[in-house]
Motif scaffolding. Sequence first.
Motif, PDB file in Angstrom:
ATOM      1  N   ILE A 186       1.056  -0.881   0.373  1.00 53.60           N
ATOM      2  CA  ILE A 186       0.092   0.192   0.084  1.00 53.60           C
ATOM      3  C   ILE A 186       0.666   1.216   0.089  1.00 53.60           C
ATOM      4  O   ILE A 186       2.028   1.529   1.010  1.00 53.60           O
ATOM      5  CB  ILE A 186      -0.674   0.567   1.031  1.00 53.60           C
ATOM      6  N   VAL A 187       0.463   2.184  -0.971  1.00 52.71           N
ATOM      7  CA  VAL A 187       1.468   3.477  -1.141  1.00 52.71           C
ATOM      8  C   VAL A 187       0.924   4.546  -0.835  1.00 52.71           C
ATOM      9  O   VAL A 187      -0.655   4.631  -1.737  1.00 52.71           O
ATOM     10  CB  VAL A 187       2.388   3.299  -2.735  1.00 52.71           C
ATOM     11  N   VAL A 188       0.756   5.399   0.431  1.00 51.90           N
ATOM     12  CA  VAL A 188      -0.003   6.639   0.314  1.00 51.90           C
ATOM     13  C   VAL A 188       0.666   7.772  -0.458  1.00 51.90           C
ATOM     14  O   VAL A 188       1.916   8.053  -0.137  1.00 51.90           O
ATOM     15  CB  VAL A 188       0.297   6.736   2.385  1.00 51.90           C
ATOM     16  N   THR A 189       0.224   8.156  -0.691  1.00 59.15           N
ATOM     17  CA  THR A 189       1.590   9.765  -1.856  1.00 59.15           C
ATOM     18  C   THR A 189      -0.722  10.358  -2.174  1.00 59.15           C
ATOM     19  O   THR A 189      -1.781  10.213  -1.939  1.00 59.15           O
ATOM     20  CB  THR A 189       1.270   9.180  -3.458  1.00 59.15           C
ATOM     21  N   HIS A 190      -0.104  12.299  -2.085  1.00 60.93           N
ATOM     22  CA  HIS A 190      -1.272  12.929  -2.588  1.00 60.93           C
ATOM     23  C   HIS A 190      -1.011  13.452  -4.656  1.00 60.93           C
ATOM     24  O   HIS A 190      -2.073  14.252  -4.587  1.00 60.93           O
ATOM     25  CB  HIS A 190      -0.939  14.512  -1.593  1.00 60.93           C
ATOM     26  N   ASP A 191      -0.082  12.528  -4.919  1.00 61.44           N
ATOM     27  CA  ASP A 191       0.055  12.724  -6.119  1.00 61.44           C
ATOM     28  C   ASP A 191      -0.495  11.637  -6.895  1.00 61.44           C
ATOM     29  O   ASP A 191      -0.648  10.508  -7.206  1.00 61.44           O
ATOM     30  CB  ASP A 191       1.230  12.821  -6.759  1.00 61.44           C
ATOM     31  N   HIS A 192      -2.284  11.549  -8.072  1.00 63.40           N
ATOM     32  CA  HIS A 192      -2.499  11.325  -8.157  1.00 63.40           C
ATOM     33  C   HIS A 192      -1.792  10.388  -9.709  1.00 63.40           C
ATOM     34  O   HIS A 192      -1.990   9.175 -10.064  1.00 63.40           O
ATOM     35  CB  HIS A 192      -4.122  11.614  -8.635  1.00 63.40           C
ATOM     36  N   GLU A 193      -1.231  11.306 -10.183  1.00 63.19           N
ATOM     37  CA  GLU A 193      -1.072  10.900 -11.152  1.00 63.19           C
ATOM     38  C   GLU A 193       0.614   9.618 -11.075  1.00 63.19           C
ATOM     39  O   GLU A 193       1.401   9.126 -11.295  1.00 63.19           O
ATOM     40  CB  GLU A 193       0.184  11.568 -11.705  1.00 63.19           C
ATOM     41  N   GLU A 194       1.717  10.201  -9.708  1.00 63.08           N
ATOM     42  CA  GLU A 194       2.990   9.416  -8.769  1.00 63.08           C
ATOM     43  C   GLU A 194       2.193   7.889  -9.140  1.00 63.08           C
ATOM     44  O   GLU A 194       2.200   6.483  -9.162  1.00 63.08           O
ATOM     45  CB  GLU A 194       2.994   9.883  -7.738  1.00 63.08           C
ATOM     46  N   ALA A 195       1.175   8.019  -8.049  1.00 63.63           N
ATOM     47  CA  ALA A 195      -0.499   6.574  -7.849  1.00 63.63           C
ATOM     48  C   ALA A 195      -0.438   6.305  -8.954  1.00 63.63           C
ATOM     49  O   ALA A 195      -0.189   4.695  -9.264  1.00 63.63           O
ATOM     50  CB  ALA A 195      -1.437   7.153  -7.325  1.00 63.63           C
ATOM     51  N   ALA A 196      -1.101   6.282  -9.874  1.00 69.26           N
ATOM     52  CA  ALA A 196      -0.952   5.606 -11.289  1.00 69.26           C
ATOM     53  C   ALA A 196       0.420   5.103 -12.205  1.00 69.26           C
ATOM     54  O   ALA A 196       0.141   3.755 -12.005  1.00 69.26           O
ATOM     55  CB  ALA A 196      -1.575   7.135 -12.661  1.00 69.26           C
ATOM     56  N   VAL A 197       1.120   5.607 -12.031  1.00 72.00           N
ATOM     57  CA  VAL A 197       2.124   4.862 -12.156  1.00 72.00           C
ATOM     58  C   VAL A 197       2.913   3.964 -11.654  1.00 72.00           C
ATOM     59  O   VAL A 197       3.105   2.820 -12.252  1.00 72.00           O
ATOM     60  CB  VAL A 197       3.851   5.840 -12.635  1.00 72.00           C
ATOM     61  N   ILE A 198       3.359   3.985 -10.005  1.00 68.34           N
ATOM     62  CA  ILE A 198       3.320   3.076  -9.295  1.00 68.34           C
ATOM     63  C   ILE A 198       2.383   1.957  -9.105  1.00 68.34           C
ATOM     64  O   ILE A 198       2.658   0.459  -9.156  1.00 68.34           O
ATOM     65  CB  ILE A 198       3.132   3.004  -7.634  1.00 68.34           C
ATOM     66  N   ALA A 199       0.395   2.080  -9.464  1.00 70.93           N
ATOM     67  CA  ALA A 199       0.336   0.694  -8.222  1.00 70.93           C
ATOM     68  C   ALA A 199      -0.831   0.223  -8.782  1.00 70.93           C
ATOM     69  O   ALA A 199      -1.258   0.661 -10.424  1.00 70.93           O
ATOM     70  CB  ALA A 199      -0.944   1.635  -7.268  1.00 70.93           C
ATOM     71  N   ASP A 200      -1.225  -0.541  -8.961  1.00 71.24           N
ATOM     72  CA  ASP A 200      -2.292  -1.528  -9.563  1.00 71.24           C
ATOM     73  C   ASP A 200      -3.623  -0.786  -9.687  1.00 71.24           C
ATOM     74  O   ASP A 200      -4.522  -0.540 -10.747  1.00 71.24           O
ATOM     75  CB  ASP A 200      -2.083  -2.493  -9.550  1.00 71.24           C
ATOM     76  N   ARG A 201      -4.458  -0.544  -8.570  1.00 71.61           N
ATOM     77  CA  ARG A 201      -5.469   0.073  -8.581  1.00 71.61           C
ATOM     78  C   ARG A 201      -5.451   1.211  -7.925  1.00 71.61           C
ATOM     79  O   ARG A 201      -4.384   1.820  -6.317  1.00 71.61           O
ATOM     80  CB  ARG A 201      -6.560   0.083  -7.608  1.00 71.61           C
ATOM     81  N   ILE A 202      -6.042   2.319  -7.503  1.00 70.73           N
ATOM     82  CA  ILE A 202      -6.455   3.362  -5.981  1.00 70.73           C
ATOM     83  C   ILE A 202      -7.380   3.437  -6.412  1.00 70.73           C
ATOM     84  O   ILE A 202      -8.751   2.926  -6.371  1.00 70.73           O
ATOM     85  CB  ILE A 202      -5.751   4.924  -7.436  1.00 70.73           C
ATOM     86  N   GLY A 203      -7.040   4.255  -4.266  1.00 65.31           N
ATOM     87  CA  GLY A 203      -8.043   3.928  -3.615  1.00 65.31           C
ATOM     88  C   GLY A 203      -8.515   4.943  -3.818  1.00 65.31           C
ATOM     89  O   GLY A 203      -7.222   6.234  -2.095  1.00 65.31           O
ATOM     90  N   ILE A 204      -9.224   6.543  -2.896  1.00 63.79           N
ATOM     91  CA  ILE A 204      -9.529   7.791  -2.854  1.00 63.79           C
ATOM     92  C   ILE A 204     -10.366   7.689  -1.509  1.00 63.79           C
ATOM     93  O   ILE A 204     -11.264   7.476  -1.012  1.00 63.79           O
ATOM     94  CB  ILE A 204     -10.160   8.575  -4.136  1.00 63.79           C
ATOM     95  N   LEU A 205     -10.037   8.585  -0.401  1.00 59.94           N
ATOM     96  CA  LEU A 205     -10.231   9.225   0.780  1.00 59.94           C
ATOM     97  C   LEU A 205     -10.545  10.216   1.040  1.00 59.94           C
ATOM     98  O   LEU A 205      -9.810  11.096   0.767  1.00 59.94           O
ATOM     99  CB  LEU A 205      -8.958   8.558   2.378  1.00 59.94           C
ATOM    100  N   GLU A 206     -11.997  10.488   1.584  1.00 55.17           N
ATOM    101  CA  GLU A 206     -12.581  12.195   1.603  1.00 55.17           C
ATOM    102  C   GLU A 206     -12.832  11.870   3.086  1.00 55.17           C
ATOM    103  O   GLU A 206     -13.660  11.284   3.548  1.00 55.17           O
ATOM    104  CB  GLU A 206     -13.664  12.355   0.155  1.00 55.17           C
ATOM    105  N   ALA A 207     -12.380  12.740   4.018  1.00 57.62           N
ATOM    106  CA  ALA A 207     -12.772  12.857   5.164  1.00 57.62           C
ATOM    107  C   ALA A 207     -12.736  11.230   5.473  1.00 57.62           C
ATOM    108  O   ALA A 207     -13.931  11.000   6.454  1.00 57.62           O
ATOM    109  CB  ALA A 207     -13.879  13.367   5.723  1.00 57.62           C
TER     110      ALA A 207
END
Length: 233
Positions: A186-207
């Motif tokens: 699990i990789v935590v990042t605030h950069d969605h472009e970075e997440a797209a390069v590194i990860a297979d899937r992305i989850g978005i947290l809001e509050a």
Amino acid sequence: MSSAGLQLRDVTVEFDGKRAVDAVTLEIPAGEVFALIGPSGSGKSSLLRAIAGLEPCTGDIRWDDESVLKIPVHRRGFVLMFQDGQLFPHLDVAGNVGYSLKVSGHRDPARVEQLLALVGLAGFGARRVTELSGGEQQRVALARSLAATPRLLLLDEPLSSIDRELRERLAGDLHDILHDAGVTTIVVTHDHEEAAVIADRIGILEAGRLVQVGSLTELRAHPVDDRVARFLS
């Protein structure tokens, strides 16, 4: 989706009565690289620390369908790598990587070289970590984390301390390293472009709530709400 790997069931983390993580349910199959993104204060790091066992939580955290909540942190087989890498300045590169092998009961010098080669630092073993660039130090920290042969690797903003141009290059390298190692991550990042390069899937947290999961293309094409659309724009 296979039950093997990590399962979160209504995981909630509270500080002073306020929910930092709010009833997160998620499955990450073994071997997947998953990115958690969201604005500052959305609960990303709190969720990561709860999974590692460093923050108390309610709900359930399971590995291969067995709860780990009552298992001590050092016996879960989960490794959390912090933003700054926390290398030992008095040890050389090989000593930093070898430290994790020693702690886990292994003393194979060849394994150190294998790990350094995996992260692109073959031949760096005798160098002082204080003489390395920021990107090289993060690679050493990653090799040391992998040396512990974790069941689950938790990376908290692993590239945040590196300049933008180098981050973009290292994101692709990190993708290759994690997939070659085959470790669930699990990789935590605030950069969605970075997440797209590194990860297979992305989850978005809001509050504190997990509001949407998918690839960056899917999230942009079908955002669950206006806030997600703005965040990904």
